[in-house]
Design an enzyme around this catalytic site. Sequence first.
Site, PDB file in Angstrom:
ATOM      1  N   LYS A  70       0.903  -1.058  -0.034  1.00  0.00           N
ATOM      2  CA  LYS A  70      -0.053  -0.127  -0.102  1.00  0.00           C
ATOM      3  C   LYS A  70       1.003   1.241   0.169  1.00  0.00           C
ATOM      4  O   LYS A  70       2.008   1.222   0.766  1.00  0.00           O
ATOM      5  CB  LYS A  70      -0.819   0.020   1.249  1.00  0.00           C
ATOM      6  CG  LYS A  70      -1.870   1.291   1.455  1.00  0.00           C
ATOM      7  CD  LYS A  70      -2.920   1.111   2.239  1.00  0.00           C
ATOM      8  CE  LYS A  70      -2.474   1.621   3.451  1.00  0.00           C
ATOM      9  NZ  LYS A  70      -3.767   1.862   4.498  1.00  0.00           N
ATOM     10  N   ARG A 113     -10.897  -1.987   6.697  1.00  0.00           N
ATOM     11  CA  ARG A 113      -9.923  -2.822   7.309  1.00  0.00           C
ATOM     12  C   ARG A 113      -9.614  -2.666   8.875  1.00  0.00           C
ATOM     13  O   ARG A 113      -9.368  -3.414   9.459  1.00  0.00           O
ATOM     14  CB  ARG A 113      -8.852  -3.150   6.513  1.00  0.00           C
ATOM     15  CG  ARG A 113      -7.917  -1.960   6.250  1.00  0.00           C
ATOM     16  CD  ARG A 113      -6.810  -1.970   7.393  1.00  0.00           C
ATOM     17  NE  ARG A 113      -5.757  -1.584   7.202  1.00  0.00           N
ATOM     18  CZ  ARG A 113      -4.722  -0.652   7.933  1.00  0.00           C
ATOM     19  NH1 ARG A 113      -5.236   0.001   9.007  1.00  0.00           N
ATOM     20  NH2 ARG A 113      -3.535  -0.462   7.785  1.00  0.00           N
ATOM     21  N   HIS A 140     -13.188  10.717  10.937  1.00  0.00           N
ATOM     22  CA  HIS A 140     -13.485   9.832   9.762  1.00  0.00           C
ATOM     23  C   HIS A 140     -13.811   8.450  10.149  1.00  0.00           C
ATOM     24  O   HIS A 140     -14.951   7.556   9.675  1.00  0.00           O
ATOM     25  CB  HIS A 140     -12.501  10.149   8.646  1.00  0.00           C
ATOM     26  CG  HIS A 140     -12.761   9.500   7.226  1.00  0.00           C
ATOM     27  ND1 HIS A 140     -13.639   9.735   6.665  1.00  0.00           N
ATOM     28  CD2 HIS A 140     -11.942   8.283   6.975  1.00  0.00           C
ATOM     29  CE1 HIS A 140     -13.790   8.887   5.511  1.00  0.00           C
ATOM     30  NE2 HIS A 140     -12.833   7.965   5.700  1.00  0.00           N
ATOM     31  N   GLN A 141     -12.951   8.120  10.693  1.00  0.00           N
ATOM     32  CA  GLN A 141     -13.009   6.359  11.077  1.00  0.00           C
ATOM     33  C   GLN A 141     -13.814   5.920  12.068  1.00  0.00           C
ATOM     34  O   GLN A 141     -14.284   4.753  11.803  1.00  0.00           O
ATOM     35  CB  GLN A 141     -11.333   5.967  11.655  1.00  0.00           C
ATOM     36  CG  GLN A 141     -10.254   6.459  11.124  1.00  0.00           C
ATOM     37  CD  GLN A 141      -9.945   5.686   9.752  1.00  0.00           C
ATOM     38  OE1 GLN A 141     -10.512   4.549   9.576  1.00  0.00           O
ATOM     39  NE2 GLN A 141      -9.297   6.327   8.726  1.00  0.00           N
ATOM     40  N   ASN A 162     -15.533  12.820  22.736  1.00  0.00           N
ATOM     41  CA  ASN A 162     -14.898  13.353  21.754  1.00  0.00           C
ATOM     42  C   ASN A 162     -14.036  14.657  22.515  1.00  0.00           C
ATOM     43  O   ASN A 162     -15.022  15.310  23.048  1.00  0.00           O
ATOM     44  CB  ASN A 162     -15.375  13.485  20.409  1.00  0.00           C
ATOM     45  CG  ASN A 162     -14.089  13.538  19.477  1.00  0.00           C
ATOM     46  OD1 ASN A 162     -13.323  12.682  19.413  1.00  0.00           O
ATOM     47  ND2 ASN A 162     -14.362  14.641  18.864  1.00  0.00           N
ATOM     48  N   MET A 222      -7.275   1.778  18.658  1.00  0.00           N
ATOM     49  CA  MET A 222      -7.089   2.032  17.296  1.00  0.00           C
ATOM     50  C   MET A 222      -6.426   3.293  16.721  1.00  0.00           C
ATOM     51  O   MET A 222      -6.114   3.354  15.494  1.00  0.00           O
ATOM     52  CB  MET A 222      -8.490   1.731  16.521  1.00  0.00           C
ATOM     53  CG  MET A 222      -9.399   0.543  16.982  1.00  0.00           C
ATOM     54  SD  MET A 222      -8.199  -0.868  16.859  1.00  0.00           S
ATOM     55  CE  MET A 222      -8.228  -1.020  15.192  1.00  0.00           C
ATOM     56  N   GLY A 223      -6.400   4.516  17.417  1.00  0.00           N
ATOM     57  CA  GLY A 223      -5.822   5.698  16.847  1.00  0.00           C
ATOM     58  C   GLY A 223      -4.252   5.614  16.778  1.00  0.00           C
ATOM     59  O   GLY A 223      -3.839   6.392  15.904  1.00  0.00           O
ATOM     60  N   LYS A 229       2.256   9.205  19.676  1.00  0.00           N
ATOM     61  CA  LYS A 229       0.585   9.334  19.855  1.00  0.00           C
ATOM     62  C   LYS A 229       0.334   8.392  20.981  1.00  0.00           C
ATOM     63  O   LYS A 229       0.890   7.365  21.362  1.00  0.00           O
ATOM     64  CB  LYS A 229      -0.205   8.553  18.620  1.00  0.00           C
ATOM     65  CG  LYS A 229      -0.257   9.520  17.502  1.00  0.00           C
ATOM     66  CD  LYS A 229      -1.060   8.822  16.334  1.00  0.00           C
ATOM     67  CE  LYS A 229      -1.199   9.892  15.215  1.00  0.00           C
ATOM     68  NZ  LYS A 229      -2.037   9.262  14.069  1.00  0.00           N
TER      69      LYS A 229
HETATM   70  P1  NAD Z   1      -9.803  12.450  11.821  1.00  0.00           P
HETATM   71  O1  NAD Z   1      -8.809  13.848  11.598  1.00  0.00           O
HETATM   72  O2  NAD Z   1     -11.066  12.396  11.095  1.00  0.00           O
HETATM   73  O3  NAD Z   1     -10.319  12.428  13.306  1.00  0.00           O
HETATM   74  C1  NAD Z   1      -9.379  13.043  14.540  1.00  0.00           C
HETATM   75  C2  NAD Z   1     -10.123  12.210  15.906  1.00  0.00           C
HETATM   76  O4  NAD Z   1      -8.988  12.686  16.653  1.00  0.00           O
HETATM   77  C3  NAD Z   1     -11.338  13.215  16.224  1.00  0.00           C
HETATM   78  O5  NAD Z   1     -11.989  12.400  17.138  1.00  0.00           O
HETATM   79  C4  NAD Z   1     -10.538  14.422  16.862  1.00  0.00           C
HETATM   80  O6  NAD Z   1     -11.426  15.118  17.910  1.00  0.00           O
HETATM   81  C5  NAD Z   1      -9.407  13.715  17.485  1.00  0.00           C
HETATM   82  N1  NAD Z   1      -8.207  14.709  17.744  1.00  0.00           N
HETATM   83  C6  NAD Z   1      -7.858  15.477  16.839  1.00  0.00           C
HETATM   84  N2  NAD Z   1      -6.650  16.144  17.321  1.00  0.00           N
HETATM   85  C7  NAD Z   1      -6.671  15.706  18.827  1.00  0.00           C
HETATM   86  C8  NAD Z   1      -5.505  15.979  19.841  1.00  0.00           C
HETATM   87  N3  NAD Z   1      -4.721  16.695  19.608  1.00  0.00           N
HETATM   88  N4  NAD Z   1      -5.670  15.365  20.918  1.00  0.00           N
HETATM   89  C9  NAD Z   1      -6.805  14.275  21.009  1.00  0.00           C
HETATM   90  N5  NAD Z   1      -7.797  14.146  20.002  1.00  0.00           N
HETATM   91  C10 NAD Z   1      -7.585  14.654  18.985  1.00  0.00           C
HETATM   92  O7  NAD Z   1      -8.962  11.097  11.881  1.00  0.00           O
HETATM   93  P2  NAD Z   1      -9.235   9.561  11.500  1.00  0.00           P
HETATM   94  O8  NAD Z   1      -9.243   9.456  10.091  1.00  0.00           O
HETATM   95  O9  NAD Z   1     -10.712   9.307  12.293  1.00  0.00           O
HETATM   96  O10 NAD Z   1      -8.164   8.975  12.320  1.00  0.00           O
HETATM   97  C11 NAD Z   1      -8.016   8.839  13.845  1.00  0.00           C
HETATM   98  C12 NAD Z   1      -6.762   7.955  14.298  1.00  0.00           C
HETATM   99  O11 NAD Z   1      -6.642   6.868  13.788  1.00  0.00           O
HETATM  100  C13 NAD Z   1      -5.665   8.782  13.696  1.00  0.00           C
HETATM  101  O12 NAD Z   1      -4.634   8.905  14.705  1.00  0.00           O
HETATM  102  C14 NAD Z   1      -5.049   7.900  12.364  1.00  0.00           C
HETATM  103  O13 NAD Z   1      -3.752   7.889  12.354  1.00  0.00           O
HETATM  104  C15 NAD Z   1      -5.661   6.518  13.165  1.00  0.00           C
HETATM  105  N6  NAD Z   1      -5.765   5.425  12.111  1.00  0.00           N
HETATM  106  C16 NAD Z   1      -5.275   4.169  12.591  1.00  0.00           C
HETATM  107  C17 NAD Z   1      -5.033   3.263  11.959  1.00  0.00           C
HETATM  108  C18 NAD Z   1      -4.656   1.826  12.242  1.00  0.00           C
HETATM  109  O14 NAD Z   1      -4.758   0.803  11.463  1.00  0.00           O
HETATM  110  N7  NAD Z   1      -4.749   1.640  13.612  1.00  0.00           N
HETATM  111  C19 NAD Z   1      -5.894   3.210  10.540  1.00  0.00           C
HETATM  112  C20 NAD Z   1      -6.251   4.505   9.985  1.00  0.00           C
HETATM  113  C21 NAD Z   1      -6.196   5.695  11.033  1.00  0.00           C
END
Ligand code: NAD
Length: 324
Positions: A70, A113, A140-141, A162, A222-223, A229
């Site tokens: 990817k 996924r 988004h996720q 949130n 998952m974040g 982070k």
């Molecule tokens: P997004 O930008 O759409 O949403 C961000 C989320 O994090 C929101 O809930 C927001 O309120 C919160 N946020 C933003 N800044 C913050 C901060 N400084 N402190 C605390 N919370 C904060 O992002 P998304 O696409 O929903 O992705 C969320 C997370 O998931 C990202 O960290 C992304 O990298 C991670 N992610 C992980 C995987 C995996 O396989 N584990 C896959 C995709 C995304």
Amino acid sequence: MPKLAIVPEALCPELVDEDAAFEAVSKAFAAMAEDKASNFPVVREAIGHADALYGFKGGFDRAGMTLGVKAGGYWPHNIDRGVTNHQSTVFLFNPDTGQPSALVGGNYLTAVRTAAAAAVSIRHLAREDSRVLGMIGAGHQSAFQMRAAVRQRHFEKVVAWNPHPEMLPRLAETAKELDLPFEAVELDQLGAEADVIITITSSFAPTLLAEHVRPGTHIACMGTDTKGKQEVEAVLLKAASVFTDEVDQSVTIGEAQHAIAEGLVDRAAITPIGAVIAGLHPGRASQDEITLFDGTGVALQDLAVAAVAVERARERGVAQEIEL
Ligand code: NAD
């Protein structure tokens, strides 16, 4: 004559639903635990243009015969162009010849996924009688996460928190679509009510603390997919039985990086979820145990769902085929 299939981004949602992603990701995790599949070192670089971060995640699954990569990353200014900031494309190759076999849009597939990984953890680790789903994160996720999670237990309610409360209506909408009551709550109430908690934020400091979490809870973190982070207090991992998609990533870029650095958890105590799927580990040991899944995101998840997209697109005659 071998052909390269092109499956554009717009087709992927109708080709790979939550159940198909669940099956594909589950098989990939099991293959990893049985040493039939491996992820290759991840490359991620600032390219010095458009403030973009770009990289590759590759791997090979000998059980599923899925070889690929990817490629993509994060373009922060895309939003000004009306284009999604996270961009990715999956390339699959014929493992016998090295010839390219498919090019698949990876944006939707990444979300489905990732949600499937949390759902796999809920299937294998959450208490059977889990009724309340707690969501931390509303980006988004998050909607993908909720849709996949509710298929695993008979949830009767969603509670959510949130850091940016103005984003919570997205989750309320998703809960409504799923016909589930929804309540925005403070973190202590979320922990007191939830049987399963999903964290999906881009936080760099813990929000969910050990004192918030009841015995018997399953948490899917998952974040956290990057160094630095953090979503939950490190001591919570000491109190929990910790599972992950891949131990190497868990201890370096996953939620466990902090507990490892602070000496609270030993790497050897972290179990690949694939071992539970493959029947090599019993999973949850008691009703009171806190289980925590550190979902860092591995290439084999991407390749597995992309392979399903290609197979279904070919079956339905909607893939664009190019002779090599
Ligand atoms: P997004 O930008 O759409 O949403 C961000 C989320 O994090 C929101 O809930 C927001 O309120 C919160 N946020 C933003 N800044 C913050 C901060 N400084 N402190 C605390 N919370 C904060 O992002 P998304 O696409 O929903 O992705 C969320 C997370 O998931 C990202 O960290 C992304 O990298 C991670 N992610 C992980 C995987 C995996 O396989 N584990 C896959 C995709 C995304």
